[in-house]
Design a protein around this motif. Structure first.
Motif, mmCIF file in Angstrom:
data_model
loop_
_atom_site.group_PDB
_atom_site.id
_atom_site.type_symbol
_atom_site.label_atom_id
_atom_site.label_comp_id
_atom_site.label_asym_id
_atom_site.label_seq_id
_atom_site.Cartn_x
_atom_site.Cartn_y
_atom_site.Cartn_z
ATOM 1 N N THR A 279 0.831 -1.201 0.000
ATOM 2 C CA THR A 279 0.000 0.000 0.000
ATOM 3 C C THR A 279 0.870 1.258 0.000
ATOM 4 O O THR A 279 1.769 1.375 0.830
ATOM 5 N N PRO A 280 0.623 2.197 -0.902
ATOM 6 C CA PRO A 280 1.339 3.476 -0.811
ATOM 7 C C PRO A 280 0.853 4.269 0.409
ATOM 8 O O PRO A 280 -0.336 4.230 0.739
ATOM 9 N N PRO A 281 1.739 4.959 1.105
ATOM 10 C CA PRO A 281 1.318 5.747 2.265
ATOM 11 C C PRO A 281 0.193 6.723 1.926
ATOM 12 O O PRO A 281 0.265 7.453 0.943
ATOM 13 N N GLY A 282 -0.849 6.682 2.755
ATOM 14 C CA GLY A 282 -2.007 7.540 2.572
ATOM 15 C C GLY A 282 -3.192 6.817 1.972
ATOM 16 O O GLY A 282 -4.327 7.240 2.133
ATOM 17 N N SER A 283 -2.937 5.718 1.245
ATOM 18 C CA SER A 283 -4.019 4.931 0.666
ATOM 19 C C SER A 283 -4.581 3.988 1.718
ATOM 20 O O SER A 283 -3.956 3.749 2.753
ATOM 21 N N ALA A 284 -5.766 3.421 1.445
ATOM 22 C CA ALA A 284 -6.383 2.482 2.381
ATOM 23 C C ALA A 284 -5.511 1.234 2.500
ATOM 24 O O ALA A 284 -5.120 0.643 1.499
ATOM 25 N N GLY A 285 -5.170 0.870 3.728
ATOM 26 C CA GLY A 285 -4.317 -0.283 3.990
ATOM 27 C C GLY A 285 -3.098 0.122 4.796
ATOM 28 O O GLY A 285 -2.987 1.263 5.251
ATOM 29 N N THR A 286 -2.203 -0.824 4.971
ATOM 30 C CA THR A 286 -1.004 -0.597 5.781
ATOM 31 C C THR A 286 0.212 -0.410 4.893
ATOM 32 O O THR A 286 0.621 -1.340 4.193
ATOM 33 N N ALA A 287 0.788 0.783 4.902
ATOM 34 C CA ALA A 287 2.008 1.089 4.167
ATOM 35 C C ALA A 287 3.207 0.849 5.082
ATOM 36 O O ALA A 287 3.132 1.073 6.292
ATOM 37 N N VAL A 288 4.309 0.389 4.494
ATOM 38 C CA VAL A 288 5.500 0.057 5.272
ATOM 39 C C VAL A 288 6.705 0.832 4.754
ATOM 40 O O VAL A 288 7.024 0.767 3.568
ATOM 41 N N LEU A 289 7.362 1.567 5.680
ATOM 42 C CA LEU A 289 8.632 2.232 5.394
ATOM 43 C C LEU A 289 9.685 1.624 6.305
ATOM 44 O O LEU A 289 9.406 1.315 7.467
ATOM 45 N N THR A 290 10.891 1.476 5.793
ATOM 46 C CA THR A 290 11.972 0.940 6.606
ATOM 47 C C THR A 290 13.266 1.697 6.314
ATOM 48 O O THR A 290 13.418 2.301 5.253
ATOM 49 N N GLY A 291 14.149 1.659 7.282
ATOM 50 C CA GLY A 291 15.447 2.300 7.136
ATOM 51 C C GLY A 291 16.388 1.756 8.197
ATOM 52 O O GLY A 291 15.956 1.147 9.179
ATOM 53 N N TYR B 30 2.049 -5.957 9.946
ATOM 54 C CA TYR B 30 1.722 -5.750 8.538
ATOM 55 C C TYR B 30 0.224 -5.711 8.262
ATOM 56 O O TYR B 30 -0.200 -5.199 7.242
ATOM 57 N N GLY B 31 -0.575 -6.258 9.174
ATOM 58 C CA GLY B 31 -2.024 -6.204 9.022
ATOM 59 C C GLY B 31 -2.510 -4.826 9.430
ATOM 60 O O GLY B 31 -1.746 -3.967 9.841
ATOM 61 N N GLU C 257 -3.008 3.414 7.160
ATOM 62 C CA GLU C 257 -2.062 3.278 8.262
ATOM 63 C C GLU C 257 -0.642 3.245 7.742
ATOM 64 O O GLU C 257 -0.405 2.948 6.573
ATOM 65 N N LEU C 258 0.301 3.514 8.633
ATOM 66 C CA LEU C 258 1.715 3.536 8.290
ATOM 67 C C LEU C 258 2.494 2.802 9.367
ATOM 68 O O LEU C 258 2.203 2.948 10.555
ATOM 69 N N ARG C 259 3.476 2.014 8.940
ATOM 70 C CA ARG C 259 4.427 1.401 9.859
ATOM 71 C C ARG C 259 5.827 1.842 9.443
ATOM 72 O O ARG C 259 6.173 1.793 8.262
ATOM 73 N N LEU C 260 6.625 2.268 10.417
ATOM 74 C CA LEU C 260 8.043 2.548 10.218
ATOM 75 C C LEU C 260 8.798 1.477 10.986
ATOM 76 O O LEU C 260 8.499 1.241 12.164
#
Length: 174
Positions: A71-83, A137-138, A144-147
């Motif tokens: 999911t792209p950040p801001g769209s419905a669902g869970t977006a994931v960014l990592t660093g 991830y759910g 939603e967003l997860r970092l």
């Protein structure tokens, strides 16, 4: 209480849910987290042959990434960014991620020119051998967003023994 100390099956972090309508899909290009001084370009990330999300290259410690098939950040669902937390050269983009607190702001600039504004709901640390994939991830189906970055103690044999996960929900757009 640290998340890894909770009993198996304990309740998920308290997440109030989005207060903004989901946005149309658009690739993210930059993440900003003013509270901890993050202002980083985003690259597309894929899964490796074992099904784990590949991190950004370690020789680019100031770069973060997003799961491009998700999911792209801001769209419905869970977006994931990592660093990375750090590299042999020193602190990296998400070095201070664990210092975020509930209510902190996260801004994700998107290719369509909009900026998705997220608010942190929770920051958790999970032992790598007890990482709750479904919980992380759910999601609720809302935006939603997860970092995610490494965390916990360091072992010369296995690396970091935990992951720090920030849970956030979309609360606005500019």
């Amino acid at each position: 209480m640290p998340r890894e100390a909770r009993a198996a099956g304990a309740d998920a972090p308290d997440r109030p849910g989005s207060t903004a309508e989901p946005l149309p899909a658009s690739d993210p290009v930059r993440v900003r987290i003013p509270l901890i001084g993050v202002d980083a370009r985003l690259m597309r990330l894929e899964l490796d042959e074992t099904g784990k999300l590949e991190p950004p290259p370690p020789n680019l410690p100031a770069l973060a990434g997003w799961y491009a098939r998700g999911t792209p950040p801001g769209s419905a669902g869970t977006a994931v960014l990592t660093g990375h937390l750090d590299t042999p050269a020193g602190p990296a983009v998400f070095y201070r991620l664990g210092a975020l607190t509930r209510g902190a702001g996260i801004e994700v600039e998107r290719a369509d020119g909009s900026t998705a504004l997220f608010t942190v709901d929770a920051v958790e640390e999970y032992a790598k051998d007890r990482f709750p994939d479904e919980e992380v991830y759910g999601g609720s189906g809302g935006p939603e967003l997860r970092l995610i970055t490494c965390g916990g103690d360091w072992s010369g044999d296995t690396g970091y023994r935990a992951n720090t996960v920030v849970y956030a929900t979309l609360t606005g757009v500019t």
